[in-house]
Design a protein around this motif. Structure first.
Motif, PDB file in Angstrom:
ATOM      1  N   GLY A  45       0.806  -1.219   0.000  1.00 24.17           N
ATOM      2  CA  GLY A  45       0.000   0.000   0.000  1.00 24.17           C
ATOM      3  C   GLY A  45       0.835   1.263   0.000  1.00 24.17           C
ATOM      4  O   GLY A  45       0.448   2.281   0.569  1.00 24.17           O
ATOM      5  N   LEU A  46       1.988   1.213  -0.684  1.00 26.32           N
ATOM      6  CA  LEU A  46       2.883   2.360  -0.752  1.00 26.32           C
ATOM      7  C   LEU A  46       2.846   2.970  -2.146  1.00 26.32           C
ATOM      8  O   LEU A  46       2.952   2.265  -3.156  1.00 26.32           O
ATOM      9  CB  LEU A  46       4.317   1.928  -0.404  1.00 26.32           C
ATOM     10  CG  LEU A  46       4.532   1.434   1.035  1.00 26.32           C
ATOM     11  CD1 LEU A  46       5.925   0.839   1.183  1.00 26.32           C
ATOM     12  CD2 LEU A  46       4.329   2.564   2.037  1.00 26.32           C
ATOM     13  N   THR A  47       2.706   4.272  -2.219  1.00 22.49           N
ATOM     14  CA  THR A  47       2.607   4.964  -3.501  1.00 22.49           C
ATOM     15  C   THR A  47       3.870   5.769  -3.801  1.00 22.49           C
ATOM     16  O   THR A  47       4.550   6.230  -2.882  1.00 22.49           O
ATOM     17  CB  THR A  47       1.376   5.891  -3.527  1.00 22.49           C
ATOM     18  OG1 THR A  47       1.284   6.520  -4.807  1.00 22.49           O
ATOM     19  CG2 THR A  47       1.447   6.979  -2.463  1.00 22.49           C
ATOM     20  N   GLY A  48       4.178   5.923  -5.081  1.00 21.22           N
ATOM     21  CA  GLY A  48       5.359   6.677  -5.511  1.00 21.22           C
ATOM     22  C   GLY A  48       6.155   5.962  -6.582  1.00 21.22           C
ATOM     23  O   GLY A  48       6.905   6.586  -7.331  1.00 21.22           O
ATOM     24  N   LEU A  49       5.990   4.634  -6.682  1.00 23.87           N
ATOM     25  CA  LEU A  49       6.742   3.856  -7.672  1.00 23.87           C
ATOM     26  C   LEU A  49       5.860   3.322  -8.791  1.00 23.87           C
ATOM     27  O   LEU A  49       6.311   2.477  -9.565  1.00 23.87           O
ATOM     28  CB  LEU A  49       7.469   2.683  -6.992  1.00 23.87           C
ATOM     29  CG  LEU A  49       8.911   2.939  -6.552  1.00 23.87           C
ATOM     30  CD1 LEU A  49       9.429   1.777  -5.712  1.00 23.87           C
ATOM     31  CD2 LEU A  49       9.832   3.151  -7.756  1.00 23.87           C
ATOM     32  N   GLU A  50       4.640   3.823  -8.893  1.00 21.55           N
ATOM     33  CA  GLU A  50       3.746   3.330  -9.941  1.00 21.55           C
ATOM     34  C   GLU A  50       4.365   3.481 -11.322  1.00 21.55           C
ATOM     35  O   GLU A  50       4.203   2.617 -12.192  1.00 21.55           O
ATOM     36  CB  GLU A  50       2.408   4.075  -9.900  1.00 21.55           C
ATOM     37  CG  GLU A  50       1.555   3.760  -8.695  1.00 21.55           C
ATOM     38  CD  GLU A  50       1.827   4.674  -7.501  1.00 21.55           C
ATOM     39  OE1 GLU A  50       0.937   4.838  -6.665  1.00 21.55           O
ATOM     40  OE2 GLU A  50       2.953   5.233  -7.423  1.00 21.55           O
ATOM     41  N   PHE A  51       5.080   4.585 -11.570  1.00 22.05           N
ATOM     42  CA  PHE A  51       5.678   4.847 -12.890  1.00 22.05           C
ATOM     43  C   PHE A  51       6.610   3.734 -13.340  1.00 22.05           C
ATOM     44  O   PHE A  51       6.857   3.551 -14.534  1.00 22.05           O
ATOM     45  CB  PHE A  51       6.442   6.180 -12.871  1.00 22.05           C
ATOM     46  CG  PHE A  51       7.736   6.135 -12.102  1.00 22.05           C
ATOM     47  CD1 PHE A  51       8.927   5.780 -12.722  1.00 22.05           C
ATOM     48  CD2 PHE A  51       7.771   6.432 -10.745  1.00 22.05           C
ATOM     49  CE1 PHE A  51      10.124   5.729 -12.023  1.00 22.05           C
ATOM     50  CE2 PHE A  51       8.965   6.387 -10.032  1.00 22.05           C
ATOM     51  CZ  PHE A  51      10.145   6.031 -10.666  1.00 22.05           C
TER      52      PHE A  51
ATOM     53  N   VAL B  25      26.235  -0.513  -8.011  1.00 22.01           N
ATOM     54  CA  VAL B  25      25.120  -0.412  -7.068  1.00 22.01           C
ATOM     55  C   VAL B  25      24.824  -1.791  -6.485  1.00 22.01           C
ATOM     56  O   VAL B  25      24.694  -2.777  -7.220  1.00 22.01           O
ATOM     57  CB  VAL B  25      23.854   0.145  -7.768  1.00 22.01           C
ATOM     58  CG1 VAL B  25      22.676   0.183  -6.799  1.00 22.01           C
ATOM     59  CG2 VAL B  25      24.126   1.527  -8.334  1.00 22.01           C
ATOM     60  N   LEU B  26      24.742  -1.852  -5.163  1.00 22.18           N
ATOM     61  CA  LEU B  26      24.412  -3.098  -4.476  1.00 22.18           C
ATOM     62  C   LEU B  26      22.998  -3.083  -3.912  1.00 22.18           C
ATOM     63  O   LEU B  26      22.350  -4.128  -3.815  1.00 22.18           O
ATOM     64  CB  LEU B  26      25.407  -3.348  -3.340  1.00 22.18           C
ATOM     65  CG  LEU B  26      26.882  -3.474  -3.738  1.00 22.18           C
ATOM     66  CD1 LEU B  26      27.756  -3.606  -2.498  1.00 22.18           C
ATOM     67  CD2 LEU B  26      27.084  -4.669  -4.662  1.00 22.18           C
ATOM     68  N   GLU B  27      22.527  -1.875  -3.537  1.00 19.59           N
ATOM     69  CA  GLU B  27      21.250  -1.800  -2.827  1.00 19.59           C
ATOM     70  C   GLU B  27      20.710  -0.372  -2.915  1.00 19.59           C
ATOM     71  O   GLU B  27      21.489   0.582  -2.974  1.00 19.59           O
ATOM     72  CB  GLU B  27      21.491  -2.173  -1.363  1.00 19.59           C
ATOM     73  CG  GLU B  27      20.320  -2.183  -0.446  1.00 19.59           C
ATOM     74  CD  GLU B  27      20.794  -2.520   0.975  1.00 19.59           C
ATOM     75  OE1 GLU B  27      20.679  -1.653   1.855  1.00 19.59           O
ATOM     76  OE2 GLU B  27      21.298  -3.644   1.180  1.00 19.59           O
ATOM     77  N   ALA B  28      19.393  -0.245  -2.921  1.00 16.82           N
ATOM     78  CA  ALA B  28      18.767   1.079  -2.953  1.00 16.82           C
ATOM     79  C   ALA B  28      17.655   1.159  -1.915  1.00 16.82           C
ATOM     80  O   ALA B  28      16.953   0.166  -1.680  1.00 16.82           O
ATOM     81  CB  ALA B  28      18.191   1.365  -4.337  1.00 16.82           C
ATOM     82  N   THR B  29      17.505   2.336  -1.305  1.00 18.70           N
ATOM     83  CA  THR B  29      16.402   2.579  -0.377  1.00 18.70           C
ATOM     84  C   THR B  29      15.502   3.664  -0.955  1.00 18.70           C
ATOM     85  O   THR B  29      15.970   4.760  -1.277  1.00 18.70           O
ATOM     86  CB  THR B  29      16.924   3.016   1.011  1.00 18.70           C
ATOM     87  OG1 THR B  29      17.704   1.955   1.572  1.00 18.70           O
ATOM     88  CG2 THR B  29      15.762   3.326   1.956  1.00 18.70           C
ATOM     89  N   PHE B  30      14.238   3.324  -1.100  1.00 13.49           N
ATOM     90  CA  PHE B  30      13.231   4.254  -1.626  1.00 13.49           C
ATOM     91  C   PHE B  30      12.308   4.672  -0.487  1.00 13.49           C
ATOM     92  O   PHE B  30      11.887   3.833   0.314  1.00 13.49           O
ATOM     93  CB  PHE B  30      12.404   3.603  -2.729  1.00 13.49           C
ATOM     94  CG  PHE B  30      13.220   3.070  -3.873  1.00 13.49           C
ATOM     95  CD1 PHE B  30      13.683   3.918  -4.870  1.00 13.49           C
ATOM     96  CD2 PHE B  30      13.536   1.722  -3.960  1.00 13.49           C
ATOM     97  CE1 PHE B  30      14.441   3.439  -5.931  1.00 13.49           C
ATOM     98  CE2 PHE B  30      14.287   1.221  -5.018  1.00 13.49           C
ATOM     99  CZ  PHE B  30      14.747   2.086  -6.006  1.00 13.49           C
ATOM    100  N   THR B  31      12.009   5.941  -0.406  1.00  9.45           N
ATOM    101  CA  THR B  31      11.047   6.425   0.572  1.00  9.45           C
ATOM    102  C   THR B  31       9.753   6.762  -0.150  1.00  9.45           C
ATOM    103  O   THR B  31       9.723   7.624  -1.038  1.00  9.45           O
ATOM    104  CB  THR B  31      11.577   7.660   1.326  1.00  9.45           C
ATOM    105  OG1 THR B  31      12.780   7.295   2.003  1.00  9.45           O
ATOM    106  CG2 THR B  31      10.564   8.148   2.359  1.00  9.45           C
ATOM    107  N   LEU B  32       8.686   6.055   0.241  1.00  9.42           N
ATOM    108  CA  LEU B  32       7.396   6.184  -0.424  1.00  9.42           C
ATOM    109  C   LEU B  32       6.364   6.743   0.552  1.00  9.42           C
ATOM    110  O   LEU B  32       6.695   7.113   1.674  1.00  9.42           O
ATOM    111  CB  LEU B  32       6.965   4.815  -0.971  1.00  9.42           C
ATOM    112  CG  LEU B  32       8.015   4.129  -1.878  1.00  9.42           C
ATOM    113  CD1 LEU B  32       7.570   2.731  -2.245  1.00  9.42           C
ATOM    114  CD2 LEU B  32       8.259   4.952  -3.136  1.00  9.42           C
TER     115      LEU B  32
END
Length: 307
Positions: free
Chosen positions: A119-125, A188-195
């Motif tokens: 239920g996290l929004t921001g990565l729909e694209f 790149v090994l890892e990414a953190t996204f804030t949604l």
């Protein structure tokens, strides 16, 4: 002991026999189905293995190339010398509140689906972008008005010496289809996204709509590198190509898509040379007709085939 065997023995000690392939055809690992052989194709399973492989390449003075998942990439017919690294086995995705942490080899499509499930929004694209997380950061991937820099908080990378660093999104200089990752030699090994918290059904509705738009407008029935060119300021690349009467133009097995002029497809067992020649032909034609320079979005790597 040959030099190749010596390197093979060292590589399998760092990872395992199942993760090291010699003279591997790269067309088996690219979305375009193009590319010659890699001397060594290595698929590490841990960050530590990545570090050790980088250090070994430095010690042995052997060339070292990151492949990602081969979506926005053309590998030339002569292949790639040295070590080619693929991080597809580093593909874990996890959530911590409104933060989503994804390893480099995870598909960005799968990351967007995990966001939906939470239920996290921001990565729909990103629901239709075929690349990996690492590749998405590398080129600040985007679609339908969104891009990685809108949601990225930080990244874990390995540098050219094999050291692991945690960098903020700002430190990666993300801009339209670019970052400083290639210039700095980061892996790149890892990414953190804030949604943000959202409504599951509303997020799903957007993703379903974007998926439908992609499937109806893009030539997914043929191998391709996706969108070939960046959008020129004030224009659309596909429209310029279409208005240059280039849809259907073919060199060998490579064709400007009849479905979407911004795509070049591997219609009939094209070689990388044919594909690249067609890119150059499109660029020169559009420049001649409209005085607009089309800049490649797709990356070209490797060596020409020596006959």
């Amino acid at each position: 002991m040959t030099e190749n065997h010596h390197m093979y023995e060292k590589l399998i000690k760092l990872t395992s026999e199942r993760n090291v392939m010699v003279n591997e055809l790269l067309r088996n690992h690219t979305y375009t189905r193009l590319g010659g052989k890699a001397d060594f194709y290595v698929v590490p399973e841990t960050y530590e293995q990545v570090q050790e492989i980088i250090k070994l390449a430095n010690q042995e003075a052997i060339a070292f190339t990151m492949l990602g998942n081969g979506s926005n990439l053309i590998v030339k017919d002569g292949g790639i010398r040295g070590i080619v690294l693929n991080l597809q086995k580093l593909s874990d995705i996890s959530t911590d509140g409104n933060r989503l942490i994804a390893q480099s080899g995870a598909r960005i499509i799968d990351v967007s689906r995990e966001a939906l499930s939470q239920g996290l929004t921001g990565l729909e694209f990103a629901c239709g972008i075929p690349g990996s997380v690492g590749g998405a950061l590398f080129m600040n991937a985007g679609a339908y008005g969104g891009e990685i820099k809108d949601v990225l908080t930080s990244a874990v990378v390995a540098n050219r010496e094999g050291e692991i660093l945690t960098l903020t999104a700002e430190q990666l200089d993300l801009d339209y289809r670019t970052s400083n990752i290639p210039d700095n030699g980061y892996i790149v090994l890892e990414a953190t996204f804030t949604l943000r918290q959202g409504e599951h059904e509303a997020i799903k509705e957007i993703m379903d709509d974007l998926t439908n738009r992609r499937e109806t407008k893009q030539p997914l029935e043929y191998p391709s590198c996706g969108s070939v060119f960046k959008r020129p300021p004030g224009y659309f690349a596909g429209k310029l190509i279409q208005d240059s009467d280039l849809q259907g133009k073919q060199i060998g097995g490579a064709q400007v898509s009849l479905k979407h002029a911004g795509f070049i497809v591997n219609k009939d067992n094209a070689t990388a040379k044919e594909y690249i020649d067609l890119i150059h032909f499109v660029q020169s034609t559009v420049k001649q007709k409209f005085d607009v320079k089309l800049e490649r979005e797709v990356k070209i790597i490797g060596e020409d085939l020596v006959k």
